[in-house]
Scaffold this motif. Structure first.
Motif, PDB file in Angstrom:
ATOM      1  N   ILE A  98      68.542  47.864  33.468  1.00  0.00           N
ATOM      2  CA  ILE A  98      68.266  47.932  32.035  1.00  0.00           C
ATOM      3  C   ILE A  98      69.577  48.038  31.267  1.00  0.00           C
ATOM      4  O   ILE A  98      70.266  49.052  31.337  1.00  0.00           O
ATOM      5  CB  ILE A  98      67.368  49.144  31.717  1.00  0.00           C
ATOM      6  CG1 ILE A  98      66.087  49.081  32.546  1.00  0.00           C
ATOM      7  CG2 ILE A  98      67.061  49.204  30.222  1.00  0.00           C
ATOM      8  CD1 ILE A  98      65.306  50.375  32.561  1.00  0.00           C
TER       9      ILE A  98
ATOM     10  N   GLU B 171      72.510  59.432  27.876  1.00  0.00           N
ATOM     11  CA  GLU B 171      71.533  58.375  28.147  1.00  0.00           C
ATOM     12  C   GLU B 171      71.844  57.864  29.550  1.00  0.00           C
ATOM     13  O   GLU B 171      72.946  57.372  29.803  1.00  0.00           O
ATOM     14  CB  GLU B 171      71.669  57.239  27.135  1.00  0.00           C
ATOM     15  CG  GLU B 171      70.780  56.059  27.456  1.00  0.00           C
ATOM     16  CD  GLU B 171      71.082  54.823  26.620  1.00  0.00           C
ATOM     17  OE1 GLU B 171      70.216  53.954  26.579  1.00  0.00           O
ATOM     18  OE2 GLU B 171      72.173  54.735  26.034  1.00  0.00           O
ATOM     19  N   VAL B 172      70.905  58.000  30.463  1.00  0.00           N
ATOM     20  CA  VAL B 172      71.080  57.504  31.829  1.00  0.00           C
ATOM     21  C   VAL B 172      69.803  56.779  32.222  1.00  0.00           C
ATOM     22  O   VAL B 172      68.705  57.300  32.014  1.00  0.00           O
ATOM     23  CB  VAL B 172      71.349  58.652  32.835  1.00  0.00           C
ATOM     24  CG1 VAL B 172      71.513  58.102  34.252  1.00  0.00           C
ATOM     25  CG2 VAL B 172      72.577  59.457  32.436  1.00  0.00           C
ATOM     26  N   HIS B 173      69.963  55.590  32.764  1.00  0.00           N
ATOM     27  CA  HIS B 173      68.778  54.857  33.195  1.00  0.00           C
ATOM     28  C   HIS B 173      69.078  53.910  34.336  1.00  0.00           C
ATOM     29  O   HIS B 173      70.223  53.767  34.766  1.00  0.00           O
ATOM     30  CB  HIS B 173      68.130  54.125  32.013  1.00  0.00           C
ATOM     31  CG  HIS B 173      69.060  53.274  31.218  1.00  0.00           C
ATOM     32  ND1 HIS B 173      69.352  51.996  31.545  1.00  0.00           N
ATOM     33  CD2 HIS B 173      69.765  53.549  30.104  1.00  0.00           C
ATOM     34  CE1 HIS B 173      70.189  51.487  30.667  1.00  0.00           C
ATOM     35  NE2 HIS B 173      70.470  52.417  29.785  1.00  0.00           N
ATOM     36  N   ASP B 174      68.043  53.270  34.832  1.00  0.00           N
ATOM     37  CA  ASP B 174      68.127  52.346  35.952  1.00  0.00           C
ATOM     38  C   ASP B 174      69.116  51.220  35.650  1.00  0.00           C
ATOM     39  O   ASP B 174      69.242  50.785  34.506  1.00  0.00           O
ATOM     40  CB  ASP B 174      66.727  51.780  36.202  1.00  0.00           C
ATOM     41  CG  ASP B 174      66.694  50.894  37.408  1.00  0.00           C
ATOM     42  OD1 ASP B 174      66.764  49.663  37.237  1.00  0.00           O
ATOM     43  OD2 ASP B 174      66.610  51.422  38.529  1.00  0.00           O
ATOM     44  N   ASN B 175      69.767  50.738  36.694  1.00  0.00           N
ATOM     45  CA  ASN B 175      70.817  49.744  36.501  1.00  0.00           C
ATOM     46  C   ASN B 175      70.329  48.364  36.084  1.00  0.00           C
ATOM     47  O   ASN B 175      71.118  47.526  35.671  1.00  0.00           O
ATOM     48  CB  ASN B 175      71.685  49.655  37.753  1.00  0.00           C
ATOM     49  CG  ASN B 175      72.664  50.803  37.810  1.00  0.00           C
ATOM     50  OD1 ASN B 175      72.972  51.401  36.784  1.00  0.00           O
ATOM     51  ND2 ASN B 175      73.148  51.120  38.995  1.00  0.00           N
TER      52      ASN B 175
ATOM     53  N   ARG C  56      72.187  48.321  28.011  1.00  0.00           N
ATOM     54  CA  ARG C  56      72.238  49.159  26.801  1.00  0.00           C
ATOM     55  C   ARG C  56      72.610  48.351  25.573  1.00  0.00           C
ATOM     56  O   ARG C  56      73.067  47.228  25.670  1.00  0.00           O
ATOM     57  CB  ARG C  56      73.271  50.279  27.008  1.00  0.00           C
ATOM     58  CG  ARG C  56      72.844  51.275  28.070  1.00  0.00           C
ATOM     59  CD  ARG C  56      74.003  52.103  28.530  1.00  0.00           C
ATOM     60  NE  ARG C  56      74.837  51.300  29.432  1.00  0.00           N
ATOM     61  CZ  ARG C  56      75.810  51.783  30.171  1.00  0.00           C
ATOM     62  NH1 ARG C  56      76.119  53.065  30.104  1.00  0.00           N
ATOM     63  NH2 ARG C  56      76.504  51.008  30.967  1.00  0.00           N
TER      64      ARG C  56
ATOM     65  N   LEU D  63      75.221  54.853  38.040  1.00  0.00           N
ATOM     66  CA  LEU D  63      74.116  54.443  37.184  1.00  0.00           C
ATOM     67  C   LEU D  63      74.675  54.092  35.808  1.00  0.00           C
ATOM     68  O   LEU D  63      75.806  54.450  35.476  1.00  0.00           O
ATOM     69  CB  LEU D  63      73.104  55.580  37.032  1.00  0.00           C
ATOM     70  CG  LEU D  63      72.307  55.941  38.270  1.00  0.00           C
ATOM     71  CD1 LEU D  63      71.582  57.265  38.051  1.00  0.00           C
ATOM     72  CD2 LEU D  63      71.325  54.824  38.614  1.00  0.00           C
ATOM     73  N   ARG D  64      73.867  53.456  34.988  1.00  0.00           N
ATOM     74  CA  ARG D  64      74.249  53.200  33.610  1.00  0.00           C
ATOM     75  C   ARG D  64      74.075  54.493  32.828  1.00  0.00           C
ATOM     76  O   ARG D  64      72.954  54.907  32.555  1.00  0.00           O
ATOM     77  CB  ARG D  64      73.383  52.098  33.011  1.00  0.00           C
ATOM     78  CG  ARG D  64      73.596  50.776  33.683  1.00  0.00           C
ATOM     79  CD  ARG D  64      72.884  49.635  32.983  1.00  0.00           C
ATOM     80  NE  ARG D  64      72.854  48.491  33.871  1.00  0.00           N
ATOM     81  CZ  ARG D  64      73.901  47.761  34.196  1.00  0.00           C
ATOM     82  NH1 ARG D  64      75.081  48.026  33.681  1.00  0.00           N
ATOM     83  NH2 ARG D  64      73.793  46.746  35.027  1.00  0.00           N
TER      84      ARG D  64
END
Length: 190
Positions: free
Chosen positions: A144, A138-142, A146, A122-123
């Motif tokens: 999105i 900070e971890v979020h859907d791929n 940064r 993941l990002r």
């Protein structure tokens, strides 16, 4: 269980850095601030925009005493091939760590373990202090991407709080702005 304040684990990896393959281990994260930036894969779409943005801001991170590391589950050989074939990635002068064994992606809890993207990361962006402890996540859907300037703001806040342990940075805090001094007298006054 949160990774905040967790010590980075012992590891050994290879990175592509400034035209060479170099070893990287937990020792690289001791004694200076670090940003570890996971991304899904080389030769993809959003990833080069993020790595390029970080490359454009890398000198500013270095002025703060921060080393940046990008990490994907690709090999360091793939990182070199991408660096050699992409004008955007050619700007990258920070270490590009290969994690084909998924050791780092598992520790940082960004490894995708099911679905079409299984085995990718993941990002995830992590700020690590000079003692090797994770301070921000900070971890979020791929899908999105940064922004390096937001990572920079979080680094500066983490560094400020480390240097001023009796203060806290409020929402949207930027360097030079007022901080908070948590105390009994401040309760209910904000």
């Amino acid at each position: 269980m949160s990774l905040i304040n967790k010590q980075i684990i012992p590891f050994k990896a290879s990175a592509y850095h400034n035209g060479k393959f170099v070893p990287v281990s937990e020792a690289n994260f001791i004694g200076k601030w670090s940003v570890v930036m996971f991304y899904p894969a080389d030769f993809t779409f959003v990833c080069p925009t993020e790595l390029g943005d970080m490359a454009d801001n890398y000198a500013e991170f270095q002025k703060l005493g921060v080393e940046v590391y990008s990490v994907s589950t690709d090999t360091h050989f793939t990182h070199k091939a991408w660096h050699d074939s992409s004008d955007t990635i050619a700007k990258v002068t920070y270490p590009m760590i290969g994690d084909p064994s998924h050791q780092l992606a598992r520790f940082f809890d960004v490894l995708i373990t099911e679905g079409d993207d299984e085995g990718l990361a993941l990002r995830g962006t992590f700020v690590i202090d000079p003692e090797g402890r994770i301070k921000t996540i900070e971890v979020h859907d791929n899908g999105i991407g940064r922004d390096a300037s937001e990572t920079m703001r979080r680094v500066k806040a983490a560094q400020y709080v480390a240097a001023h342990p009796n203060e806290a940075c409020p929402a949207k805090w930027n360097e030079g702005e007022a901080t908070l001094k948590p105390s009994f007298d401040l309760v209910g006054k904000i």
